[in-house]
Scaffold this active site. Structure first.
Site, mmCIF file in Angstrom:
data_model
loop_
_atom_site.group_PDB
_atom_site.id
_atom_site.type_symbol
_atom_site.label_atom_id
_atom_site.label_comp_id
_atom_site.label_asym_id
_atom_site.label_seq_id
_atom_site.Cartn_x
_atom_site.Cartn_y
_atom_site.Cartn_z
ATOM 1 N N ASP A 239 0.860 -1.183 0.000
ATOM 2 C CA ASP A 239 0.000 0.000 0.000
ATOM 3 C C ASP A 239 0.899 1.237 0.000
ATOM 4 O OD1 ASP A 239 -2.193 1.632 -0.011
ATOM 5 O OD2 ASP A 239 -3.060 0.907 1.860
ATOM 6 N N ASP B 1 -3.060 7.483 -3.403
ATOM 7 C CA ASP B 1 -4.344 8.135 -3.636
ATOM 8 C C ASP B 1 -4.608 9.190 -2.574
ATOM 9 O OD1 ASP B 1 -4.274 5.808 -2.018
ATOM 10 O OD2 ASP B 1 -6.459 5.766 -1.891
ATOM 11 N N CYS C 46 -15.655 -21.659 21.644
ATOM 12 C CA CYS C 46 -14.866 -21.834 20.420
ATOM 13 C C CYS C 46 -13.967 -23.046 20.557
ATOM 14 C CB CYS C 46 -14.032 -20.604 20.072
ATOM 15 S SG CYS C 46 -13.237 -20.812 18.450
ATOM 16 N N CYS D 66 -12.134 -24.075 17.910
ATOM 17 C CA CYS D 66 -11.219 -24.051 16.765
ATOM 18 C C CYS D 66 -9.906 -24.688 17.202
ATOM 19 C CB CYS D 66 -11.017 -22.625 16.238
ATOM 20 S SG CYS D 66 -9.893 -21.598 17.177
ATOM 21 N N CYS E 48 -8.328 -22.521 20.027
ATOM 22 C CA CYS E 48 -9.051 -22.404 21.289
ATOM 23 C C CYS E 48 -9.326 -23.778 21.894
ATOM 24 C CB CYS E 48 -10.357 -21.639 21.098
ATOM 25 S SG CYS E 48 -10.097 -19.977 20.441
HETATM 26 N N1 GUN Z 1 -6.330 1.440 3.326
HETATM 27 C C1 GUN Z 1 -7.562 1.606 3.799
HETATM 28 N N2 GUN Z 1 -8.251 2.502 3.055
HETATM 29 C C2 GUN Z 1 -7.417 2.910 2.089
HETATM 30 C C3 GUN Z 1 -7.562 3.846 1.001
HETATM 31 O O1 GUN Z 1 -8.614 4.457 0.790
HETATM 32 N N3 GUN Z 1 -6.459 3.982 0.183
HETATM 33 C C4 GUN Z 1 -5.311 3.302 0.386
HETATM 34 N N4 GUN Z 1 -4.295 3.480 -0.460
HETATM 35 N N5 GUN Z 1 -5.155 2.437 1.404
HETATM 36 C C5 GUN Z 1 -6.198 2.257 2.235
HETATM 37 ZN ZN ZN Z 2 -11.052 -20.050 18.421
#
Ligand code: GUN
Ligand code: ZN
Length: 648
Positions: free
Chosen positions: A92, A127, A275, A277, A280
């Protein structure tokens, strides 16, 4: 566009595969958020893959870049070396930090270059995170700047590129942003929605995705940023979300919370070890609560990941089974806000229409809203067309007789005169009796539990009277009538599916319908000895090759056709699947699951096939199968031109 291949589907939801430099990404899936600093990651990615089967991750290139030490290490050993993982890694860009801290200290070009240099399998454009509270002007500016950066980023990157879709709560901007992202992005990442889901504003979250949805290219992989709570997976998948990312497993663990598909449970409210799983079960919840902080965090994070992976697998299974709406409806009981979100989706049948399958194996109601699914919208639309021209006053029933074999002998008395004892109101409203086996009505009623109605006798007799009257004369209670009724049902089914051209009265007379001896349901439609159509449990007539030859003559050019490129025609004629890139045109009224006539560019019939892709997706998705052939002319391999028109 990346090479996304659609393998199976349920409406907009897709089982698919995207090739990345570090192996394929199977969708839909969850990309757990991992910290680029291995020292701050509670469970190493390799362990997550081994234990929970989650084989791809997302991490923040921005956090790595900002720390001189992590930056050096990332540049030296790549992002895969840094987090010690050899599968697909998405990075990201830092927009989320803009949301969290109000600013980012990096430029779009710098961070893209960094992502390129550290070998991200999927890089993300920097962004502008548009908050849901933004006004139109502010949101518009965010969308425009994001688009500008996306176009520049495309020029600066050869590999897979994720382009965020912003726009806040404004439908026009979501649409614009989706269109822009689709022009350059491989991954279309709906963003700016974290505050919505954190505050359980699911109707607004639904609105945001619904507004973008028609403008997201079918060739793009759809990502929903930051919504990794398992309660949202089925809901998102309905809208065609292929990728989720989330740090929820870790964030909630830090706050002593257990994630479940049904919601969130604070550990301090746990009194029973409910739970079991694999984690757990080993350390009961009561004991987990007593662990030291760090250990407890890891135990809870593991539980949360396991539950998330399990729910993701359940979503994939239900896509394969065609039961995703059922799953989403059951999940929506987790919280009234989620239920409201699901209702918002049901207010927008137009978003689902083009990819809504022709039928599914089952139709199970889970509650009062179950009869507002897109399948019902589709059916009603067809019904309106069916009723439109001349039939406004045809017999309609609100209660339908459903005893085994009852359909074989409408009117609902057999020779011995015993009345049918069962009937039920239909939640679809009035249904023409000839169509009650068609999806979704037939499967839904077959799944329903019927209560005997003591007064059903007269109602059923009324059906007979209506039918007889509509036919214009009294029909005797005998074999002739049964044959007449069958002919009538055959003609109605074909007209429902294909329109008047196919089921004109003169033609309908020549057809013979055969019913199952056990259930009384129509199974085949013959003309003399040739089977023309087969009818499955969805009540929809599907042509054999002989039936298709007949349809090609009966229906105007284009109708029910998928036109195959000359290059692929010989292969399709031999029964091979039709690949998306070899589709020239397709009748836009066809739907996934429809049986279509596969013809060559000159209109000659090659085969019959079932659509995997919707017509608007064909050719747009460059990889994979568009139509699976179900019947073809048995000819040895050879040029298709040899099949003269009079043979067809
Ligand atoms: N992670 C959570 N929301 C967003 C977003 O709107 N843009 C980006 N780049 N990462 C995110
Ligand atoms: Zn669990």
């Amino acid at each position: 566009m990346g090479d996304f291949e659609l393998l199976e589907r349920d409406g907009l939801a897709r089982i698919g595969r995207l090739a990345t430099p570090h192996g394929p990404l199977e969708t839909p899936t969850l990309l757990p958020v991992v910290h680029p600093d291995p020292g701050r990651q509670p469970i190493p990615p390799r362990e997550i893959r081994r234990r929970f089967g989650l084989g791809a991750f997302i991490t923040s290139s921005y956090i790595a870049y900002r720390s001189p030490e992590l930056r050096e290490r990332a540049l030296a050993s790549g992002i895969h070396g840094l987090i010690d993982f050899d599968g697909p890694v998405m990075t990201d860009s830092g927009a989320f930090q803009q949301h969290a801290y109000g600013h980012v200290e990096i430029g779009p070009t710098e961070i893209l270059e960094f992502q390129n240099r550290i070998g991200a399998d999927i890089a993300t454009v920097l962004d502008v995170f548009v908050e849901p509270s933004a006004d139109h002007g502010e949101a518009e500016a965010g969308v425009r700047l994001t688009s500008e950066r996306a176009r520049a980023a495309r020029k600066g990157r050869e590999g897979l590129l994720a382009v965020p879709v912003q726009g806040g709560t404004f439908a026009d901007l979501r649409a614009e942003s989706a269109l822009e992202a689709s022009a350059v992005g491989d991954i279309l990442a709906v963003g700016g929605v974290v505050p919505l889901w954190e505050q359980y504003r699911f109707p607004e979250l639904a609105d945001a995705v619904v507004a973008a949805r028609p403008y997201l290219s079918p060739a793009g992989v759809v990502h929903l940023f930051g919504t990794g709570h398992p309660m949202t997976f089925a809901f998102g998948a309905l809208l065609g979300v292929d990728l989720y990312d989330s740090s929820a497993y870790h964030k909630f663990a830090r706050r002593d919370r257990l994630l479940l598909p049904e919601g969130t449970v604070p550990l301090d409210q746990v009194r029973e070890n409910w739970c079991q799983c694999t984690l757990c079960g080993e350390t009961p919840l009561a004991e987990v609560a007593t662990l030291p902080d760090a250990e407890r965090e890891i135990a809870l994070a593991r539980h949360n990941l396991l539950v998330s992976a399990e729910e993701m697998a359940r979503v994939r299974q239900s896509i394969r089974d065609g039961t995703l709406w059922e799953l989403a409806e059951r999940r929506a009981t987790a919280h009234p806000a989620l239920l409201a979100g699901l209702r918002t989706l049901k207010d927008h049948p137009e978003v689902f229409r083009s990819s809504e399958p022709e039928s599914r194996r089952t139709y199970r109601e889970t509650g009062i809203d179950s009869f507002r699914r897109p399948a019902v919208d589709r059916w009603r639309e067809r019904l309106e067309r069916f009723l439109a021209p001349t039939d406004a006053r045809r017999p309609m029933v609100r209660r339908v007789p459903l005893e085994p074999n009852s359909l074989a002998r409408i009117p609902p008395n057999d020779a011995s005169g015993s009345p049918l004892g069962w009937s039920c109101p239909t939640p679809f409203g009035p249904v023409p009796i000839e169509l009650i086996e068609t999806y979704p009505v037939g499967p839904a009623l077959a799944e329903a539990e019927f209560v005997p109605q003591p007064d059903a006798g007269p109602m059923s007799v009324k059906v007979f009277e209506d039918v007889s009257q509509a036919l214009g004369r009294e029909y005797p209670w005998n074999r002739d009538w049964v044959a007449e009724w069958t002919r009538r049902q055959v003609a109605a089914l074909l007209r429902f599916r294909y329109g008047d051209e196919v089921a004109g009265p003169a033609r309908a007379r020549a057809w013979i319908g055969e019913r199952s001896r056990r259930t009384g349901r129509l199974r085949t439609i013959r003309e003399e000895d040739r089977v023309l159509f087969q009818i499955g449990n969805d009540g929809i007539p599907r042509p054999t090759f002989a039936g298709a030859q007949w349809l090609v003559e009966a229906l105007p050019e284009g109708r029910e056709r998928v036109v195959v490129d000359a290059d692929a025609a010989p292969f399709v004629g031999e029964g091979r699947s039709l690949f998306s890139r070899f589709v020239r045109t397709a009748d836009p009224t066809l739907a996934p699951g429809s049986s279509a006539l596969l013809v060559d560019p000159d209109g000659a019939l090659l085969a019959v096939g079932r659509l995997l892709l919707a017509p608007h997706e064909m050719g747009v998705l460059r990889r994979g199968i568009a139509v699976r052939v179900t019947a073809h002319r048995h000819v040895p391999a050879g040029p298709v031109e040899e099949l003269g028109p009079d043979e067809l």
